[in-house]
Motif scaffolding. Structure first.
Motif, PDB file in Angstrom:
ATOM      1  N   CYS A   2       0.130  -0.951   0.012  1.00 28.25           N
ATOM      2  CA  CYS A   2       0.214  -0.188  -0.120  1.00 28.25           C
ATOM      3  C   CYS A   2       0.891   1.317  -0.228  1.00 28.25           C
ATOM      4  CB  CYS A   2      -1.147   0.018   0.924  1.00 28.25           C
ATOM      5  SG  CYS A   2      -1.811  -1.710   1.414  1.00 28.25           S
ATOM      6  N   ARG A   3       0.160   2.616  -0.292  1.00 24.58           N
ATOM      7  CA  ARG A   3       0.861   3.643   0.362  1.00 24.58           C
ATOM      8  C   ARG A   3       0.024   4.810   0.898  1.00 24.58           C
ATOM      9  NH1 ARG A   3       5.919   3.215  -2.087  1.00 24.58           N
ATOM     10  NH2 ARG A   3       5.249   1.523  -0.335  1.00 24.58           N
ATOM     11  N   SER A  29      -1.510   5.930  -5.983  1.00 23.49           N
ATOM     12  CA  SER A  29      -2.336   4.340  -6.135  1.00 23.49           C
ATOM     13  C   SER A  29      -2.317   4.399  -8.080  1.00 23.49           C
ATOM     14  CB  SER A  29      -3.769   5.084  -6.149  1.00 23.49           C
ATOM     15  OG  SER A  29      -4.322   5.686  -7.154  1.00 23.49           O
ATOM     16  N   ASN A  40      -2.122   0.544  -6.760  1.00 23.25           N
ATOM     17  CA  ASN A  40      -2.654   0.251  -5.456  1.00 23.25           C
ATOM     18  C   ASN A  40      -4.592   0.407  -5.748  1.00 23.25           C
ATOM     19  OD1 ASN A  40      -0.330  -0.051  -3.336  1.00 23.25           O
ATOM     20  ND2 ASN A  40       0.236   1.304  -4.954  1.00 23.25           N
ATOM     21  N   GLY A  41      -4.884  -0.104  -6.105  1.00 24.04           N
ATOM     22  CA  GLY A  41      -6.458  -0.162  -7.080  1.00 24.04           C
ATOM     23  C   GLY A  41      -7.604  -0.298  -5.651  1.00 24.04           C
ATOM     24  N   CYS A  44      -9.413   2.945  -0.806  1.00 27.60           N
ATOM     25  CA  CYS A  44      -9.218   4.175  -0.596  1.00 27.60           C
ATOM     26  C   CYS A  44      -9.452   4.675   0.697  1.00 27.60           C
ATOM     27  CB  CYS A  44      -8.358   5.241  -1.607  1.00 27.60           C
ATOM     28  SG  CYS A  44     -10.484   5.852  -1.695  1.00 27.60           S
ATOM     29  N   PRO A  63     -10.948   2.696  -6.420  1.00 30.41           N
ATOM     30  CA  PRO A  63      -9.623   2.932  -6.619  1.00 30.41           C
ATOM     31  C   PRO A  63      -9.605   4.838  -6.319  1.00 30.41           C
ATOM     32  CG  PRO A  63     -10.138   1.511  -8.476  1.00 30.41           C
ATOM     33  CD  PRO A  63     -11.027   1.892  -8.275  1.00 30.41           C
ATOM     34  N   ALA A  64      -8.169   5.381  -6.160  1.00 31.68           N
ATOM     35  CA  ALA A  64      -8.729   6.549  -5.312  1.00 31.68           C
ATOM     36  C   ALA A  64      -8.917   7.373  -6.842  1.00 31.68           C
ATOM     37  CB  ALA A  64      -7.437   6.932  -5.090  1.00 31.68           C
ATOM     38  N   TRP A  65      -8.265   7.426  -7.946  1.00 31.38           N
ATOM     39  CA  TRP A  65      -7.695   7.917  -8.883  1.00 31.38           C
ATOM     40  C   TRP A  65      -8.877   8.124  -9.726  1.00 31.38           C
ATOM     41  CZ3 TRP A  65      -5.551   3.038  -9.631  1.00 31.38           C
ATOM     42  CH2 TRP A  65      -5.812   1.975 -10.066  1.00 31.38           C
ATOM     43  N   VAL A  86      -4.147   4.531   0.618  1.00 27.20           N
ATOM     44  CA  VAL A  86      -4.887   3.640  -0.902  1.00 27.20           C
ATOM     45  C   VAL A  86      -4.053   2.093  -0.494  1.00 27.20           C
ATOM     46  CG1 VAL A  86      -4.791   5.111  -2.446  1.00 27.20           C
ATOM     47  CG2 VAL A  86      -2.196   4.809  -2.508  1.00 27.20           C
ATOM     48  N   ARG A  87      -4.486   1.227  -1.343  1.00 31.53           N
ATOM     49  CA  ARG A  87      -4.585  -0.473  -0.423  1.00 31.53           C
ATOM     50  C   ARG A  87      -4.366  -0.984  -2.232  1.00 31.53           C
ATOM     51  NH1 ARG A  87      -8.610  -4.841   0.761  1.00 31.53           N
ATOM     52  NH2 ARG A  87      -6.949  -5.885   2.126  1.00 31.53           N
TER      53      ARG A  87
END
Length: 283
Positions: A2-3, A29, A40-41, A44, A63-65, A86-87
């Protein structure tokens, strides 16, 4: 892996760190630079402190994006202490209950890493969670189990001691994990911020800190409009930020996590982190 990103300082809009800058958490992400898992999708989340006693919490499986709700919240929320994640799932399915941060009262926690061999150890790890807290288990991942087990070991008072005890107890389960236990994590109680970097094999996930005036940022990767000034938090360390000051101390679940004799001020954070890193590299 993750981030994550955490911020403590003068209140800012979350979008100023999470959305807009080059290398923002949302951009990580899609294309992480310092992780085996580039994308990392798997969900979040945000946790922030504002005018209410308890923190605000948002978690979602998009996903965060592509999460428009996340973008809208980041545009509207202004906070002087927040956590974002973000996971990329290593244990547990993609679900809201497995998204970070995790919350209990005023406590927030997020994690990048893993309990090695978790499927074999999961039942024993979950048995470490006190009965009074097990009802708060919402997901199935190892990170939430660590958080709840640490709460039972006093993380509301002494996060460093509680997480050290929790990780030590996990390593003692049934001969311990066959794979490494890796722990890059952030814990906050709304007043203090703790950033941990440790692994049982000496190879923890990346984690950086940066002084920006009176503010402190912690992130898996350097980000922001000004990428200079980021320093890696040394492996086997915990960075504590509280009352405008920062302490960098040893974090060793297999030994003692020693307190420094004097706590360096936030203005000395960059030198403190850099000096500790140089000392460890020379050892």
């Amino acid at each position: 892996m993750c981030r994550l990103l955490a911020y403590s300082g003068s209140p800012i809009f979350l979008e100023d760190l999470l959305i807009h800058p080059a290398g923002s958490l949302v951009s990580q992400s899609m294309a992480a630079r310092e992780a085996r898992t580039v994308v990392n999708g798997d969900g979040c989340g945000l946790g922030w402190y504002a005018e209410r006693p308890e923190p605000g919490l948002y978690r979602g499986i998009l996903p965060a994006w592509s999460d428009r709700n996340l973008v809208s919240l980041c545009r509207q929320i202004r906070s002087g202490l927040f956590l974002a994640h973000v996971r990329a799932a290593t244990s547990g399915e993609v679900s809201t209950g497995n998204c970070h941060p995790f919350a209990h009262g005023r406590q927030l926690f997020m994690h990048n890493g893993q309990i090695g061999d978790y499927p074999r150890l999961r039942r024993e790890v979950e048995a470490m969670i006190p009965d009074a807290l097990y009802g708060e288990r919402r997901g199935t991942c190892d990170s939430e189990a660590i958080f709840l087990a640490a709460l039972g070991r006093g993380s509301e008072i002494d996060p460093a001691g509680a997480y050290a005890a929790t990780l030590r107890d996990i390593l003692a389960l049934n001969g311990g994990p066959d794979e490494a236990l890796r722990f890059a994590a952030v814990h906050s109680d709304g007043e203090r911020l703790f950033a941990f970097r440790w692994a049982s094999d000496g190879q923890p996930p990346s984690l950086y800190a940066k002084l920006d005036g009176s503010s402190v940022l912690v992130a898996s990767e350097p980000c922001g409009c000004d990428p200079s000034g980021w320093q890696p938090i040394p492996p086997g360390s915990v960075l504590e930020v509280a009352d405008g000051e920062a302490r960098l101390r040893r974090f060793d679940p297999l030994g003692a996590h020693a307190q420094p004799s004097a706590a360096p001020r936030v203005s000395a954070l960059r030198d403190t982190v850099a000096t500790a890193a140089a000392t460890r590299n020379a050892a």
